[in-house]
Scaffold this motif. Sequence first.
Motif, mmCIF file in Angstrom:
data_model
loop_
_atom_site.group_PDB
_atom_site.id
_atom_site.type_symbol
_atom_site.label_atom_id
_atom_site.label_comp_id
_atom_site.label_asym_id
_atom_site.label_seq_id
_atom_site.Cartn_x
_atom_site.Cartn_y
_atom_site.Cartn_z
ATOM 1 N N ARG A 228 -6.770 -5.257 4.947
ATOM 2 C CA ARG A 228 -7.175 -4.172 5.845
ATOM 3 C C ARG A 228 -7.132 -2.812 5.171
ATOM 4 N NH1 ARG A 228 -3.419 -5.415 10.968
ATOM 5 N NH2 ARG A 228 -2.097 -6.257 9.316
ATOM 6 N N MET A 229 -6.319 -2.676 4.118
ATOM 7 C CA MET A 229 -6.181 -1.394 3.443
ATOM 8 C C MET A 229 -7.024 -1.320 2.164
ATOM 9 S SD MET A 229 -4.187 -0.165 5.645
ATOM 10 C CE MET A 229 -3.892 1.420 4.897
ATOM 11 N N SER A 230 -7.824 -2.347 1.925
ATOM 12 C CA SER A 230 -8.603 -2.414 0.678
ATOM 13 C C SER A 230 -9.576 -1.237 0.551
ATOM 14 C CB SER A 230 -9.364 -3.738 0.611
ATOM 15 O OG SER A 230 -10.109 -3.823 -0.578
ATOM 16 N N LYS A 231 -10.284 -0.894 1.622
ATOM 17 C CA LYS A 231 -11.244 0.219 1.576
ATOM 18 C C LYS A 231 -10.544 1.548 1.293
ATOM 19 C CE LYS A 231 -14.805 -1.758 4.560
ATOM 20 N NZ LYS A 231 -15.579 -1.605 5.819
ATOM 21 N N PHE A 232 -9.348 1.701 1.866
ATOM 22 C CA PHE A 232 -8.585 2.927 1.617
ATOM 23 C C PHE A 232 -8.175 3.007 0.146
ATOM 24 C CE2 PHE A 232 -7.899 2.206 6.174
ATOM 25 C CZ PHE A 232 -8.245 3.444 6.682
ATOM 26 N N ALA A 233 -7.852 1.856 -0.430
ATOM 27 C CA ALA A 233 -7.494 1.822 -1.851
ATOM 28 C C ALA A 233 -8.703 2.220 -2.702
ATOM 29 C CB ALA A 233 -7.005 0.430 -2.235
ATOM 30 N N ASP A 234 -9.891 1.730 -2.333
ATOM 31 C CA ASP A 234 -11.118 2.108 -3.057
ATOM 32 C C ASP A 234 -11.337 3.620 -2.986
ATOM 33 O OD1 ASP A 234 -11.740 -0.458 -3.856
ATOM 34 O OD2 ASP A 234 -12.929 -0.880 -2.058
ATOM 35 N N GLU A 235 -11.145 4.176 -1.797
ATOM 36 C CA GLU A 235 -11.331 5.619 -1.625
ATOM 37 C C GLU A 235 -10.338 6.403 -2.476
ATOM 38 O OE1 GLU A 235 -11.006 6.423 2.514
ATOM 39 O OE2 GLU A 235 -12.822 5.288 3.054
ATOM 40 N N LYS A 236 -9.098 5.911 -2.545
ATOM 41 C CA LYS A 236 -8.070 6.571 -3.346
ATOM 42 C C LYS A 236 -8.422 6.533 -4.835
ATOM 43 C CE LYS A 236 -4.565 8.220 -0.926
ATOM 44 N NZ LYS A 236 -4.064 9.589 -1.140
ATOM 45 N N ALA B 108 -1.959 1.822 -10.015
ATOM 46 C CA ALA B 108 -1.151 1.461 -8.844
ATOM 47 C C ALA B 108 -2.038 0.897 -7.737
ATOM 48 C CB ALA B 108 -0.376 2.672 -8.345
ATOM 49 N N TYR B 109 -3.182 1.541 -7.514
ATOM 50 C CA TYR B 109 -4.104 1.070 -6.474
ATOM 51 C C TYR B 109 -4.867 -0.170 -6.920
ATOM 52 C CZ TYR B 109 -3.127 5.257 -3.772
ATOM 53 O OH TYR B 109 -2.500 6.241 -3.039
ATOM 54 N N GLU B 110 -5.171 -0.254 -8.222
ATOM 55 C CA GLU B 110 -5.857 -1.459 -8.712
ATOM 56 C C GLU B 110 -4.965 -2.680 -8.603
ATOM 57 O OE1 GLU B 110 -7.001 -0.247 -12.620
ATOM 58 O OE2 GLU B 110 -8.992 0.473 -11.955
ATOM 59 N N ASP B 111 -3.676 -2.497 -8.856
ATOM 60 C CA ASP B 111 -2.718 -3.606 -8.695
ATOM 61 C C ASP B 111 -2.665 -4.058 -7.233
ATOM 62 O OD1 ASP B 111 -2.121 -3.566 -11.358
ATOM 63 O OD2 ASP B 111 -0.265 -2.407 -11.147
ATOM 64 N N PHE B 112 -2.717 -3.079 -6.338
ATOM 65 C CA PHE B 112 -2.756 -3.417 -4.913
ATOM 66 C C PHE B 112 -4.005 -4.227 -4.586
ATOM 67 C CE2 PHE B 112 -4.555 -2.414 -0.758
ATOM 68 C CZ PHE B 112 -3.558 -2.898 0.077
ATOM 69 N N LYS B 113 -5.164 -3.783 -5.138
ATOM 70 C CA LYS B 113 -6.436 -4.457 -4.880
ATOM 71 C C LYS B 113 -6.428 -5.911 -5.354
ATOM 72 C CE LYS B 113 -10.294 -3.081 -4.320
ATOM 73 N NZ LYS B 113 -11.243 -3.337 -3.217
ATOM 74 N N LYS B 114 -5.756 -6.167 -6.458
ATOM 75 C CA LYS B 114 -5.680 -7.539 -6.981
ATOM 76 C C LYS B 114 -4.964 -8.466 -5.984
ATOM 77 C CE LYS B 114 -5.630 -6.238 -11.884
ATOM 78 N NZ LYS B 114 -4.801 -6.154 -13.106
ATOM 79 N N LYS B 115 -3.954 -7.906 -5.317
ATOM 80 C CA LYS B 115 -3.171 -8.723 -4.373
ATOM 81 C C LYS B 115 -3.861 -8.844 -3.006
ATOM 82 C CE LYS B 115 1.410 -7.649 -6.319
ATOM 83 N NZ LYS B 115 1.094 -6.634 -7.333
ATOM 84 N N PHE C 51 0.839 -1.210 0.000
ATOM 85 C CA PHE C 51 0.000 0.000 0.000
ATOM 86 C C PHE C 51 0.870 1.254 0.000
ATOM 87 C CE2 PHE C 51 -2.819 3.181 1.993
ATOM 88 C CZ PHE C 51 -3.888 3.087 1.099
ATOM 89 N N HIS C 52 1.971 1.182 0.748
ATOM 90 C CA HIS C 52 2.927 2.292 0.775
ATOM 91 C C HIS C 52 3.486 2.533 -0.625
ATOM 92 C CE1 HIS C 52 6.335 4.255 3.365
ATOM 93 N NE2 HIS C 52 5.870 5.068 2.436
ATOM 94 N N LEU C 53 3.732 1.450 -1.355
ATOM 95 C CA LEU C 53 4.223 1.567 -2.736
ATOM 96 C C LEU C 53 3.181 2.242 -3.611
ATOM 97 C CD1 LEU C 53 6.274 0.999 -4.969
ATOM 98 C CD2 LEU C 53 5.286 -1.303 -5.191
ATOM 99 N N ALA C 54 1.928 1.865 -3.462
ATOM 100 C CA ALA C 54 0.865 2.478 -4.263
ATOM 101 C C ALA C 54 0.772 3.978 -4.000
ATOM 102 C CB ALA C 54 -0.471 1.798 -3.952
ATOM 103 N N ILE C 55 0.867 4.377 -2.739
ATOM 104 C CA ILE C 55 0.838 5.798 -2.373
ATOM 105 C C ILE C 55 2.012 6.545 -3.002
ATOM 106 C CG2 ILE C 55 1.093 7.404 -0.439
ATOM 107 C CD1 ILE C 55 -0.417 5.388 1.299
ATOM 108 N N LYS D 68 -10.165 9.390 -9.649
ATOM 109 C CA LYS D 68 -11.091 9.450 -10.794
ATOM 110 C C LYS D 68 -11.841 10.787 -10.819
ATOM 111 C CE LYS D 68 -11.893 4.518 -11.615
ATOM 112 N NZ LYS D 68 -12.866 3.399 -11.567
ATOM 113 N N LYS D 69 -12.218 11.292 -9.664
ATOM 114 C CA LYS D 69 -12.885 12.594 -9.581
ATOM 115 C C LYS D 69 -11.945 13.708 -10.033
ATOM 116 C CE LYS D 69 -16.169 11.526 -5.855
ATOM 117 N NZ LYS D 69 -16.518 11.785 -4.424
#
Length: 376
Positions: free
Chosen positions: A355-363, A343-350, A324-328, A368-369
């Motif tokens: 625990r950080m999945s929801k934060f990745a969704d928010e990011k 970067a965040y989608e790659d994190f989500k796949k793994k 997650f730190h790498l994605a940030i 996108k906005k």
Amino acid sequence: MIRYLIIFLLILFKTEAQTSVLNIADSLYVNGNYSKAIEQYKLYNNKYEVFDKIARAYMAIGNYKEALEHYELSVKANPDNTLIKFEYARLLSRTKKYEVASQVFADLINKDDNNPNYHYELGLVLEKLKDSTAMKRFQKTFELDETHQKAIYKIAKYYLQKRKHDMVDMYIDKGFETYENNIELISLKAQNYYWKQDYKGAIKWFEKLIELGETSEFIYEKLSLSYYQHYNIEKALENRLKALKYNPNDATARYVIGTYYSELDNFELAEKYISQALLALDQPLDREYMKLATVLNRQKKYKASIAALKKAIKEEPSNEFAHFHLAITLEAYYEDYDAKIKAYEDFKKKFSNGRMSKFADEKISQIKKEKFLKTD
């Protein structure tokens, strides 16, 4: 009559000559000319009277083999002389002949149970023999002499190892009544405060050691940790740097120093020390590389931070926070919105259920906005 007079004069002459030999030998010994003293003692006719003196002279020049042999002869010649026997027992202990030494000390105690030093020296021997009754001898020494600093140290150290903090303080304070600047007791006092997590007290006593001229890697390290626990990062850093001088290749110390610099916002020196530590440490280093990445990010060295995080992931592929730190960091590094999202989608796949999945969704939603507003 003349014959008897001649015999008397001859005896007198020999006696005076022998007295002269002994006086010369004693003078040589007192003045530190031990080898010459030994030569003179050996010219003395009644050698059983000087075996102990020869033994002491051999001890002075470091010939423990001859010293032991002459102490043995002296003990046999003077079986009731407890001083000679005590010196013999101490030399046995010094030369690691612990079993024999313990027997001789036990004999001395049988003759005089009220001599504290007999009990203390036997305690030292039993300690070497890993005999659990050694502590009873140190306690007996204290019972006989409450000012015996060495026995107090042994007892206080024992209770420190058992983490019986009140007992440690009781014995040390008793020792301070007769010798307030006993370095060994002050060291135990500092450690006792440290282990009961009274860091303010630990600081006081570790500083006292330094004030008395006692310095070491251990003292500076524990003082540094005490200051850190007391939220004084500057003093923690100052003392850890002093500890490092004793062991410049200590990778753990360099890493800790790097974290201190990071907390003081000196990211350049933080990067330096953490990088040096990582080159030397031989263990899983995912957390350490993550710390380095944080320091690099604070300096906006994103490319170097990405490299550090990839090393962290290589060290421990299951470390979700490293991913997650790498994605940030990739988000901060990339200018392209799609690359940031990926970067965040790659994190989500793994870590889809991490625990950080929801934060990745928010990011992802936030980026996108931002993309939409930018293109609109």
